[in-house]
Scaffold this motif. Sequence first.
Motif, PDB file in Angstrom:
ATOM      1  N   HIS A 197      22.218  -1.848  39.686  1.00  0.00           N
ATOM      2  CA  HIS A 197      23.057  -1.047  38.792  1.00  0.00           C
ATOM      3  C   HIS A 197      24.545  -1.296  38.975  1.00  0.00           C
ATOM      4  CE1 HIS A 197      19.429   1.241  37.659  1.00  0.00           C
ATOM      5  NE2 HIS A 197      20.040   1.135  36.514  1.00  0.00           N
ATOM      6  N   ILE A 211      25.306  -3.944  36.641  1.00  0.00           N
ATOM      7  CA  ILE A 211      25.319  -3.469  35.247  1.00  0.00           C
ATOM      8  C   ILE A 211      26.632  -2.727  34.968  1.00  0.00           C
ATOM      9  CG2 ILE A 211      24.210  -1.864  33.633  1.00  0.00           C
ATOM     10  CD1 ILE A 211      21.537  -2.627  34.951  1.00  0.00           C
ATOM     11  N   LEU A 218      21.868   2.057  23.861  1.00  0.00           N
ATOM     12  CA  LEU A 218      21.541   2.693  25.149  1.00  0.00           C
ATOM     13  C   LEU A 218      22.824   3.287  25.708  1.00  0.00           C
ATOM     14  CD1 LEU A 218      19.903   3.247  27.784  1.00  0.00           C
ATOM     15  CD2 LEU A 218      20.453   0.931  28.507  1.00  0.00           C
ATOM     16  N   ARG A 258      20.342   8.193  26.318  1.00  0.00           N
ATOM     17  CA  ARG A 258      19.192   8.228  27.218  1.00  0.00           C
ATOM     18  C   ARG A 258      19.404   9.378  28.201  1.00  0.00           C
ATOM     19  NH1 ARG A 258      17.904   3.371  31.256  1.00  0.00           N
ATOM     20  NH2 ARG A 258      19.732   4.152  32.343  1.00  0.00           N
ATOM     21  N   ASP A 317      18.902   9.034  34.110  1.00  0.00           N
ATOM     22  CA  ASP A 317      18.010   8.176  34.878  1.00  0.00           C
ATOM     23  C   ASP A 317      18.612   8.061  36.267  1.00  0.00           C
ATOM     24  OD1 ASP A 317      16.401   6.274  35.984  1.00  0.00           O
ATOM     25  OD2 ASP A 317      16.912   4.675  34.587  1.00  0.00           O
ATOM     26  N   LYS A 321      20.458   4.563  41.822  1.00  0.00           N
ATOM     27  CA  LYS A 321      21.509   5.452  41.312  1.00  0.00           C
ATOM     28  C   LYS A 321      21.354   6.829  41.973  1.00  0.00           C
ATOM     29  CE  LYS A 321      20.277   4.198  37.123  1.00  0.00           C
ATOM     30  NZ  LYS A 321      20.154   3.938  35.662  1.00  0.00           N
ATOM     31  N   ARG A 336      12.407   9.477  40.349  1.00  0.00           N
ATOM     32  CA  ARG A 336      13.583   9.089  39.576  1.00  0.00           C
ATOM     33  C   ARG A 336      13.376   9.379  38.091  1.00  0.00           C
ATOM     34  NH1 ARG A 336      13.665   2.628  38.394  1.00  0.00           N
ATOM     35  NH2 ARG A 336      15.024   3.398  36.768  1.00  0.00           N
ATOM     36  N   MET A 359      11.617   4.828  26.538  1.00  0.00           N
ATOM     37  CA  MET A 359      11.839   3.488  27.067  1.00  0.00           C
ATOM     38  C   MET A 359      10.516   2.966  27.578  1.00  0.00           C
ATOM     39  SD  MET A 359      15.446   3.294  28.981  1.00  0.00           S
ATOM     40  CE  MET A 359      15.316   1.514  29.076  1.00  0.00           C
ATOM     41  N   GLU A 416       9.388   0.870  30.261  1.00  0.00           N
ATOM     42  CA  GLU A 416       9.811   0.200  31.494  1.00  0.00           C
ATOM     43  C   GLU A 416       8.644   0.123  32.469  1.00  0.00           C
ATOM     44  OE1 GLU A 416      14.043   1.549  32.560  1.00  0.00           O
ATOM     45  OE2 GLU A 416      13.081   3.372  31.830  1.00  0.00           O
ATOM     46  N   GLY A 427      12.916  -1.705  28.285  1.00  0.00           N
ATOM     47  CA  GLY A 427      13.903  -1.864  29.362  1.00  0.00           C
ATOM     48  C   GLY A 427      13.432  -2.966  30.277  1.00  0.00           C
ATOM     49  N   THR A 428      13.895  -4.168  29.992  1.00  0.00           N
ATOM     50  CA  THR A 428      13.346  -5.321  30.712  1.00  0.00           C
ATOM     51  C   THR A 428      13.771  -5.368  32.185  1.00  0.00           C
ATOM     52  OG1 THR A 428      15.170  -6.556  29.773  1.00  0.00           O
ATOM     53  CG2 THR A 428      13.022  -6.843  28.741  1.00  0.00           C
ATOM     54  N   ASN A 429      14.817  -4.617  32.537  1.00  0.00           N
ATOM     55  CA  ASN A 429      15.233  -4.650  33.947  1.00  0.00           C
ATOM     56  C   ASN A 429      14.150  -4.036  34.827  1.00  0.00           C
ATOM     57  OD1 ASN A 429      17.627  -5.516  32.876  1.00  0.00           O
ATOM     58  ND2 ASN A 429      18.649  -3.544  33.045  1.00  0.00           N
ATOM     59  N   ASP A 430      13.768  -2.829  34.470  1.00  0.00           N
ATOM     60  CA  ASP A 430      12.720  -2.184  35.262  1.00  0.00           C
ATOM     61  C   ASP A 430      11.362  -2.788  34.970  1.00  0.00           C
ATOM     62  OD1 ASP A 430      13.722  -0.220  37.089  1.00  0.00           O
ATOM     63  OD2 ASP A 430      14.547   0.813  35.350  1.00  0.00           O
ATOM     64  N   ARG A 444      14.222  -4.954  41.922  1.00  0.00           N
ATOM     65  CA  ARG A 444      15.345  -5.537  41.197  1.00  0.00           C
ATOM     66  C   ARG A 444      16.628  -5.574  42.018  1.00  0.00           C
ATOM     67  NH1 ARG A 444      16.433  -1.081  36.417  1.00  0.00           N
ATOM     68  NH2 ARG A 444      18.579  -1.726  36.342  1.00  0.00           N
TER      69      ARG A 444
END
Length: 757
Positions: free
Chosen positions: A367, A370, A472, A510, A513, A518, A539, A610, A612, A633-636, A646
């Motif tokens: 994050h 990001i 987002l 959103r 999260d 985070k 989370r 989402m 994920e 959400g391709t990250n998660d 990640r």
Amino acid sequence: MLEAIASARTILTRLHEVMASRSVAQAKLNTVVEVIGEGLDSEVCSVYLLREGMLELFATRGLAQEAVHVTRMAVGEGLVGTIAATTDMLNLAEATAHPDFSYRPETGEDKFHSFAGVPIVRRERAVGVLCVQHVDPRRYEEVEIEALQTVAMVLSELIANAGLVDEEEAWGLTPAQTGPAHLRGLTLVKGLAIGTAVFHQPRVTIEHTVAEDTEAERQRVYLAFDKMREQIERMTAQAEFGVGGEHEEVLETYKMFAYDEGWSRRINEAIDSGLTAEAAIERVQQRTRMRMRQIDDPLLADRMHDLEDLANRLLRTVSGQLGTAASKGLKNDAILIARNLGPAELLEYDRRRLKGVILEEGSLTAHVVIVARAMGVPVLGRVRAMRGQVREGDQLLLDADQGTVTVRPAPPMVEAFETRFARSRERQAVYASLRDVEPRTKDGTRITVMMNAGLRDDMPMLSMTGADGIGLFRTEFQFLVSATLPARERQTRLYRDVLDTAGNKPVVFRTVDIGGDKALPYLRHNDGETEENPAMGWRALRVALEREGLLKVQARALLEAAAGRTLNVMFPMVSEPWEFDAAKAVFDKQLAWLKSQKKMLPEAIRYGAMLEVPALAEMLDVLAPKLSFLSIGTNDLTQFLFAADRANPKLAERYDWVSPSILRFIARVIRNLDGHDVDIAVCGEMGGRRLEALALIGLGIRRLSITPASIGPVKQLICQIDTQEITMAMQGWLASPPVDMRAALVGWAAERGIECD
Ligand code: PEP
Ligand code: MG
């Protein structure tokens, strides 16, 4: 001479008196060389200090007095210059036999054979040299050199206090070994930057080196060790928590050093010789550094790095200098250096002065990365051993496009870099000129290109990039930058401002999260426990549903902010359809309450989820009828599909977004939603990379929400492609995947002259 060592303490006590005396700086230095020479039973003792870029003989016992302020040498020249350049000591039985020896007749040094010299270091740079000489040709004992080094430390304090060297000048010093260096890393956020190195956890400047009360110093170190061990234990308990990025292996090493008896004993011995706690820690560290330098083993270099980190932590604890560079404020254009950072830590920095970030760890979807991407700050990750190569204040050329950083560049390098920088700005200008161009493929398919955001400060980018809206809005960023849970009024104000700025463009909010990487210090588990796998733990929606108050407040804030307009709400980390229902029920209840109070309501509310968590893909037939939109959400998703954390730097480059497994998975999600009136978007970092965006369009994705900096490049890509063509190609590849999907895509794009990074 050994007797003299035993009296190192006496030397320090006498030096302390000299430093406290009221005489002028030169007189003090003259006394100092006498005290040291006498104490070490040395025929010659001289001090050279840096002035106007040259090392000048400032005081001597034993050499010709006429040479004082006359003998000068460049850094790197002669024995003295070599010591300053390398910040390494020299110990020679026969000085003239050394290849760097340079004879200075005015000093009358011909009769002295042996020579030992150590650098006088201030803030990691040599500001001078202390040396002793003897008539007899013999090498000095290790204990003698150590005594000299201890004394040099004290001298650096005297010199700094007396203003005898220009510290700014010392900063500008670029001698041989402190000349330019090129380091490589992993590009985390592209971009170029010029700035000065700032350490997130600055090195401690030692102000006092000679102890007034040895017992008190022992006590300080004892307490600091206790505190540091406590900290390490706490960090170990939270291992993998991600915020500090400290990982288990590192923590184990930390622990080993923190409890190392030898280390604390050596520090105590240094205190016994008359040093303060800070000086003793640094002195022991200098010695270790020197030993390690002679061993060429990358594994040991890694350990050294950990020990450096720990010694700095101990220094910071003992001196009470605990603040980060953010708390002190950035003065100039800065490139921040850290082992790792949490997103909240990064957000504490002044955006206008923060030009780049270099992490020793880091991974693409962490994050913090990001956040940096959203801030438009280039980030280079996985640059090992920065502390050993870079000093606070060094000039840096960060080229996160190529994955390199140049430390202390020579002027022609700066010039060449500036030219590239200008070219990159021109490219940016081309992207900016696409602002009003509709992202349409060659065959006329309109692709919706929205941007990801999270802070009020991100909003100007909406009109600057010409994005179609915000696909987002990460509401948790407001929580991350606050010291306490943001009150409802503050949330409402932010959401209203965002909607006002967006005007007619849609914004997808959103819900929070938090958790994972985070973590909020003010929001802990009810039972106070820490988690082993926070990314797969308590989370996002899981927190929000358990702490219903949190979601209730946010629902009210969103509903009130969107009064009279369309509200798009998206729930993160939905794993099963009932979680979506439960979250929506919280909104329904708040809506009913507002209605009962005759408050103005949103004109329309669109709910989305989402995707994920892979499990949800199996339940889309159940969920889809309730959804207005689904955002992948391709990250998660990637971390769960591949079971690859990640935030783990070791896995940063292991799996490819254009691997057939991910692409097939996304294709299946699209198929599963066939016949349902649900907008499908991709909002992970994947969609912001051109080759990946090309693949997604080939799969049938028509909505992307990406980082602002990617909007121009992705729009440019869209205008160059033919959807029919890429769809056909993608179908072929998915049916029988090539060995290297990336290479296949790159080749396909190159054949058609499509620019894809
Ligand atoms: C994702 O997981 O792809 C996503 C967009 O959400 P975040 O990166 O905030 O977890
Ligand atoms: Mg996510």
